[in-house]
Design a protein around this motif. Structure first.
Motif, PDB file in Angstrom:
ATOM      1  N   ALA A   1      22.504  11.173  23.791  1.00  0.00           N
ATOM      2  CA  ALA A   1      22.177  11.726  22.472  1.00  0.00           C
ATOM      3  C   ALA A   1      20.725  11.428  22.078  1.00  0.00           C
ATOM      4  N   HIS A   2      20.292  10.190  22.248  1.00  0.00           N
ATOM      5  CA  HIS A   2      18.912   9.857  21.889  1.00  0.00           C
ATOM      6  C   HIS A   2      17.920  10.615  22.771  1.00  0.00           C
ATOM      7  N   GLU A   3      18.225  10.715  24.052  1.00  0.00           N
ATOM      8  CA  GLU A   3      17.344  11.425  24.978  1.00  0.00           C
ATOM      9  C   GLU A   3      17.230  12.901  24.592  1.00  0.00           C
ATOM     10  N   LEU A   4      18.348  13.477  24.184  1.00  0.00           N
ATOM     11  CA  LEU A   4      18.335  14.869  23.728  1.00  0.00           C
ATOM     12  C   LEU A   4      17.454  15.027  22.495  1.00  0.00           C
ATOM     13  N   LEU A   5      17.626  14.133  21.508  1.00  0.00           N
ATOM     14  CA  LEU A   5      16.818  14.216  20.299  1.00  0.00           C
ATOM     15  C   LEU A   5      15.330  14.046  20.613  1.00  0.00           C
ATOM     16  N   ASP A   6      15.015  13.163  21.570  1.00  0.00           N
ATOM     17  CA  ASP A   6      13.619  12.999  21.976  1.00  0.00           C
ATOM     18  C   ASP A   6      13.063  14.313  22.506  1.00  0.00           C
ATOM     19  N   LEU A   7      13.849  14.984  23.355  1.00  0.00           N
ATOM     20  CA  LEU A   7      13.399  16.255  23.933  1.00  0.00           C
ATOM     21  C   LEU A   7      13.169  17.298  22.841  1.00  0.00           C
ATOM     22  N   LEU A   8      14.109  17.404  21.910  1.00  0.00           N
ATOM     23  CA  LEU A   8      13.985  18.410  20.854  1.00  0.00           C
ATOM     24  C   LEU A   8      12.862  18.073  19.884  1.00  0.00           C
TER      25      LEU A   8
ATOM     26  N   SER B   1      19.849  23.582  31.561  1.00  0.00           N
ATOM     27  CA  SER B   1      19.985  23.027  30.211  1.00  0.00           C
ATOM     28  C   SER B   1      18.630  22.840  29.551  1.00  0.00           C
ATOM     29  N   ARG B   2      17.639  22.410  30.311  1.00  0.00           N
ATOM     30  CA  ARG B   2      16.300  22.238  29.742  1.00  0.00           C
ATOM     31  C   ARG B   2      15.708  23.576  29.305  1.00  0.00           C
ATOM     32  N   ARG B   3      15.929  24.604  30.115  1.00  0.00           N
ATOM     33  CA  ARG B   3      15.426  25.930  29.720  1.00  0.00           C
ATOM     34  C   ARG B   3      16.111  26.405  28.450  1.00  0.00           C
ATOM     35  N   VAL B   4      17.425  26.210  28.375  1.00  0.00           N
ATOM     36  CA  VAL B   4      18.167  26.628  27.184  1.00  0.00           C
ATOM     37  C   VAL B   4      17.710  25.832  25.967  1.00  0.00           C
ATOM     38  N   LEU B   5      17.543  24.523  26.115  1.00  0.00           N
ATOM     39  CA  LEU B   5      17.109  23.699  24.990  1.00  0.00           C
ATOM     40  C   LEU B   5      15.719  24.095  24.502  1.00  0.00           C
ATOM     41  N   THR B   6      14.810  24.361  25.432  1.00  0.00           N
ATOM     42  CA  THR B   6      13.471  24.796  25.039  1.00  0.00           C
ATOM     43  C   THR B   6      13.531  26.129  24.311  1.00  0.00           C
ATOM     44  N   ALA B   7      14.345  27.057  24.845  1.00  0.00           N
ATOM     45  CA  ALA B   7      14.501  28.360  24.199  1.00  0.00           C
ATOM     46  C   ALA B   7      15.182  28.230  22.845  1.00  0.00           C
TER      47      ALA B   7
ATOM     48  N   ALA C   1      22.270   8.410  13.232  1.00  0.00           N
ATOM     49  CA  ALA C   1      22.228   8.823  11.826  1.00  0.00           C
ATOM     50  C   ALA C   1      20.921   8.401  11.179  1.00  0.00           C
ATOM     51  N   ALA C   2      20.431   7.203  11.529  1.00  0.00           N
ATOM     52  CA  ALA C   2      19.170   6.738  10.967  1.00  0.00           C
ATOM     53  C   ALA C   2      18.007   7.641  11.370  1.00  0.00           C
ATOM     54  N   ARG C   3      18.139   8.303  12.520  1.00  0.00           N
ATOM     55  CA  ARG C   3      17.117   9.274  12.926  1.00  0.00           C
ATOM     56  C   ARG C   3      17.265  10.593  12.166  1.00  0.00           C
ATOM     57  N   GLY C   4      18.419  10.770  11.493  1.00  0.00           N
ATOM     58  CA  GLY C   4      18.645  11.981  10.720  1.00  0.00           C
ATOM     59  C   GLY C   4      19.582  12.969  11.346  1.00  0.00           C
ATOM     60  N   ALA C   5      20.076  12.703  12.572  1.00  0.00           N
ATOM     61  CA  ALA C   5      20.925  13.660  13.267  1.00  0.00           C
ATOM     62  C   ALA C   5      22.281  13.800  12.595  1.00  0.00           C
ATOM     63  N   ARG C   6      22.907  14.952  12.802  1.00  0.00           N
ATOM     64  CA  ARG C   6      24.269  15.209  12.314  1.00  0.00           C
ATOM     65  C   ARG C   6      25.259  14.790  13.390  1.00  0.00           C
ATOM     66  N   LEU C   7      26.251  14.010  13.007  1.00  0.00           N
ATOM     67  CA  LEU C   7      27.215  13.445  13.957  1.00  0.00           C
ATOM     68  C   LEU C   7      28.480  14.278  13.958  1.00  0.00           C
TER      69      LEU C   7
ATOM     70  N   ALA D   1      10.120  16.652  20.673  1.00  0.00           N
ATOM     71  CA  ALA D   1       8.898  17.053  21.364  1.00  0.00           C
ATOM     72  C   ALA D   1       8.667  18.554  21.260  1.00  0.00           C
ATOM     73  N   GLU D   2       9.744  19.302  21.017  1.00  0.00           N
ATOM     74  CA  GLU D   2       9.658  20.755  20.834  1.00  0.00           C
ATOM     75  C   GLU D   2       9.528  21.142  19.367  1.00  0.00           C
ATOM     76  N   GLY D   3       9.373  20.137  18.483  1.00  0.00           N
ATOM     77  CA  GLY D   3       9.143  20.424  17.080  1.00  0.00           C
ATOM     78  C   GLY D   3      10.379  20.543  16.222  1.00  0.00           C
ATOM     79  N   ILE D   4      11.538  20.052  16.711  1.00  0.00           N
ATOM     80  CA  ILE D   4      12.788  20.155  15.974  1.00  0.00           C
ATOM     81  C   ILE D   4      13.172  18.792  15.401  1.00  0.00           C
ATOM     82  N   ALA D   5      13.299  18.709  14.094  1.00  0.00           N
ATOM     83  CA  ALA D   5      13.697  17.465  13.447  1.00  0.00           C
ATOM     84  C   ALA D   5      15.167  17.166  13.739  1.00  0.00           C
ATOM     85  N   PRO D   6      15.536  15.897  13.933  1.00  0.00           N
ATOM     86  CA  PRO D   6      16.937  15.557  14.190  1.00  0.00           C
ATOM     87  C   PRO D   6      17.909  16.063  13.135  1.00  0.00           C
ATOM     88  N   SER D   7      17.453  16.183  11.889  1.00  0.00           N
ATOM     89  CA  SER D   7      18.345  16.651  10.822  1.00  0.00           C
ATOM     90  C   SER D   7      18.806  18.087  11.031  1.00  0.00           C
ATOM     91  N   ARG D   8      18.127  18.837  11.907  1.00  0.00           N
ATOM     92  CA  ARG D   8      18.517  20.211  12.197  1.00  0.00           C
ATOM     93  C   ARG D   8      19.541  20.289  13.321  1.00  0.00           C
TER      94      ARG D   8
END
Length: 311
Positions: A176-183, A148-154, A211-217, A185-192
């Motif tokens: 969910a928060h941990e996932l957003l933290d990982l992304l 999953s980490r390799r896929v998320l990075t890719a 939602a306050a972080r900008g993620a889509r629910l 760190a890879e340069g992906i805004a939560p709104s994406r």
């Protein structure tokens, strides 16, 4: 296109033409985790798409990624014949959906990213001219293992380079928060990022923070009365959209994904369930204007490509 665009299987379109969007469904899918539930018949899947359009849906995301029976060529034919706008994903699911000997599980981040980028920029190898418009990944229950980490990075690399949005499967709505933290760190805004199945953890306080972080629910747990009533999800959603960030965050899908639950394959309730059963309740509770934001504005904004960033 120089204007904002959404990449569908028939080409790039303006976000405003999508109509009501179902952000998460499947027209084709074959997984070892779902024996006997294969979605593999083009004519039956076309009939389901016809019913989805008849129920008032203008666009859907075909959320079947690499190696799970995707049929982008057939999806394009279905889109053309029904008038349904379809955005197809690339990416990969969590490892449990693949056989232990599947070569996909051995690929590193670079090889995975190359595949995902090619699907978006050039088109699917099995369907020349048909391009993906979302990158998908998946994680386990409170666990983001090595694959999953390799896929998320890719996926993050593909999203940065192409501007495509991301969808991530959250097992039971966890991490969910941990996932957003990982992304991030890879340069992906939560709104994406669309958090698929976030409603499997129907906690409005957690959702409001996301939602306050900008993620889509991604609310896609409807018609699962064995586990929870639709009213519980509607109650949670209603509380979340009581905040300004929540109103911009919520998107709706069904993720039916099983032949036994498609009308055309002989099951129930079918892809039209969300549009016929949930949308009227949404409009009654929240008003037509707020419901329109959830059904069109929010998913259209998420699906619109961002400016590429190769760095």
């Amino acid at each position: 296109m120089t204007e904002p665009f959404v990449r569908t299987v028939l080409g790039d379109v303006l976000p405003e033409v999508l109509g009501r969007v179902n952000y998460h469904e499947h027209l084709f899918q074959v997984s070892p985790l779902l024996p006997g539930e294969e979605l593999a018949d083009e004519e039956l899947s076309r009939a389901e798409a016809v019913d989805l359009v008849a129920a008032g849906t203008g666009a859907m995301v075909e959320a079947t990624p690499t190696g799970l029976g995707r049929r982008p060529d057939a999806v394009a034919r279905i889109s053309r014949s029904t008038g349904l706008h379809v955005v197809h994903v690339t990416g990969a699911h969590r490892a449990a959906h693949y056989g232990a000997d599947d070569s996909l599980l051995t690929l590193d981040e670079d090889r995975l990213a190359e595949r995902f980028i090619a699907d978006i920029a050039d088109g699917f190898a099995e369907a020349p001219g048909v391009r993906a418009g979302v990158v998908k990944a998946g994680i386990e229950y409170w666990n983001i293992p090595a694959f999953s980490r390799r896929v998320l990075t890719a996926a993050a690399t593909a999203a940065r380079i192409t501007g495509a949005p991301l969808m991530v499967h959250l097992e039971h709505g966890s991490a969910a928060h941990e996932l957003l933290d990982l992304l991030e760190a890879e340069g992906i805004a939560p709104s994406r990022v669309a958090l698929a199945h976030v409603d499997r953890n129907p906690d409005p306080l957690v959702h409001a923070d996301l939602a306050a972080r900008g993620a889509r629910l991604g609310y896609d747990g409807w018609a699962r009365h064995r586990d929870w009533p639709d009213s519980m999800l509607l109650d949670c959603l209603t509380r979340v959209v009581g905040t300004e960030a929540g109103r911009r965050a919520v998107i709706l899908g069904g993720d039916v994904a099983r032949a036994s639950r498609y009308l055309s394959y002989g099951g129930i309730p079918g892809l039209g369930y969300v549009a016929r059963r949930i949308v009227p309740q949404l409009e009654e509770r929240l008003g037509v204007e707020v419901a329109s934001g959830i059904l069109h504005d929010n998913p259209a904004s998420w699906l619109t490509f961002a400016a590429p960033s190769p760095t």
